[in-house]
Write an enzyme that holds these catalytic residues in place. Structure first.
Site, PDB file in Angstrom:
ATOM      1  N   GLU A  11      74.057 -12.521 143.395  1.00  0.00           N
ATOM      2  CA  GLU A  11      74.926 -13.853 143.711  1.00  0.00           C
ATOM      3  C   GLU A  11      74.832 -14.577 142.162  1.00  0.00           C
ATOM      4  O   GLU A  11      75.949 -14.766 141.563  1.00  0.00           O
ATOM      5  CB  GLU A  11      74.296 -14.871 144.430  1.00  0.00           C
ATOM      6  CG  GLU A  11      74.984 -16.201 144.689  1.00  0.00           C
ATOM      7  CD  GLU A  11      76.364 -15.972 145.022  1.00  0.00           C
ATOM      8  OE1 GLU A  11      77.338 -17.022 144.820  1.00  0.00           O
ATOM      9  OE2 GLU A  11      76.715 -15.053 145.660  1.00  0.00           O
ATOM     10  N   TYR A  57      78.037  -5.538 131.477  1.00  0.00           N
ATOM     11  CA  TYR A  57      77.882  -4.627 132.495  1.00  0.00           C
ATOM     12  C   TYR A  57      78.638  -3.366 132.315  1.00  0.00           C
ATOM     13  O   TYR A  57      78.214  -2.493 133.127  1.00  0.00           O
ATOM     14  CB  TYR A  57      78.793  -5.531 133.908  1.00  0.00           C
ATOM     15  CG  TYR A  57      78.181  -6.878 134.080  1.00  0.00           C
ATOM     16  CD1 TYR A  57      76.693  -6.932 134.011  1.00  0.00           C
ATOM     17  CD2 TYR A  57      78.733  -8.123 134.359  1.00  0.00           C
ATOM     18  CE1 TYR A  57      76.207  -8.156 134.220  1.00  0.00           C
ATOM     19  CE2 TYR A  57      78.206  -9.349 134.801  1.00  0.00           C
ATOM     20  CZ  TYR A  57      76.845  -9.454 134.527  1.00  0.00           C
ATOM     21  OH  TYR A  57      76.268 -10.739 134.871  1.00  0.00           O
TER      22      TYR A  57
END
Length: 157
Positions: free
Chosen positions: A82, A130
């Site tokens: 999250e 990422y």
């Protein structure tokens, strides 16, 4: 000295402060409506989520909050990240990557079929980070959300 550890109930105020700092970074500070008490209840009593704390010399410098979802296609649980946040003055030291590696180890140990998270479209540094780790953007998917009022409206209240 850097270490990652599982959060304990006494970390709730620190987690709350890091969430507020994350919200400022994401330009969403007005969206933080939770409290230390609510986090304490929902993370440590109800076990709706788990938190890893990142510490440098015993001082919290970041966190990762995650929970499990389920993939009907894969037929296994997935780990959903999250929030991941490292204080700006501690970035570039590998702490964010270390948190992601620890989460990947948890996902592997729990036999998760997926490890997923979302990132704001404007957050180019995070997106590039990422991608460099091998994560793939799910550009063909759009996230939908109902807030508390939307949930009540849909539920007919």
């Amino acid at each position: 000295m850097f270490k990652i550890r599982k959060a304990v109930p006494s970390d709730a105020p620190v987690i709350f402060n890091l969430i507020k700092k994350l919200a400022v970074y994401e330009k969403l500070e007005n969206d933080v409506i939770t409290s230390v008490e609510e986090l304490q209840q929902n993370i440590f009593t109800n076990n709706f989520a788990k938190v890893l704390m990142a510490e440098e010399n015993g001082k919290p410098v970041g966190f990762a909050l995650y929970f499990y979802n389920f993939s009907t296609f894969v037929g296994k649980p997935g780990l959903y990240l999250e929030d991941l946040f490292v204080e700006p003055e501690h970035r570039g030291k590998g702490y964010g990557k270390s948190l992601l590696i620890e989460l990947a180890k948890i996902a592997e140990a729990e036999n998760c079929g997926r490890f997923e998270w979302s990132v704001l479209d404007w957050n180019t540094p995070s997106i590039e980070f990422y991608k460099a780790l091998g994560a793939k953007p799910m550009d063909e998917w759009t996230v939908f959300r109902l807030d508390k009022k939307g949930i009540s409206d849909l539920a007919g209240k």
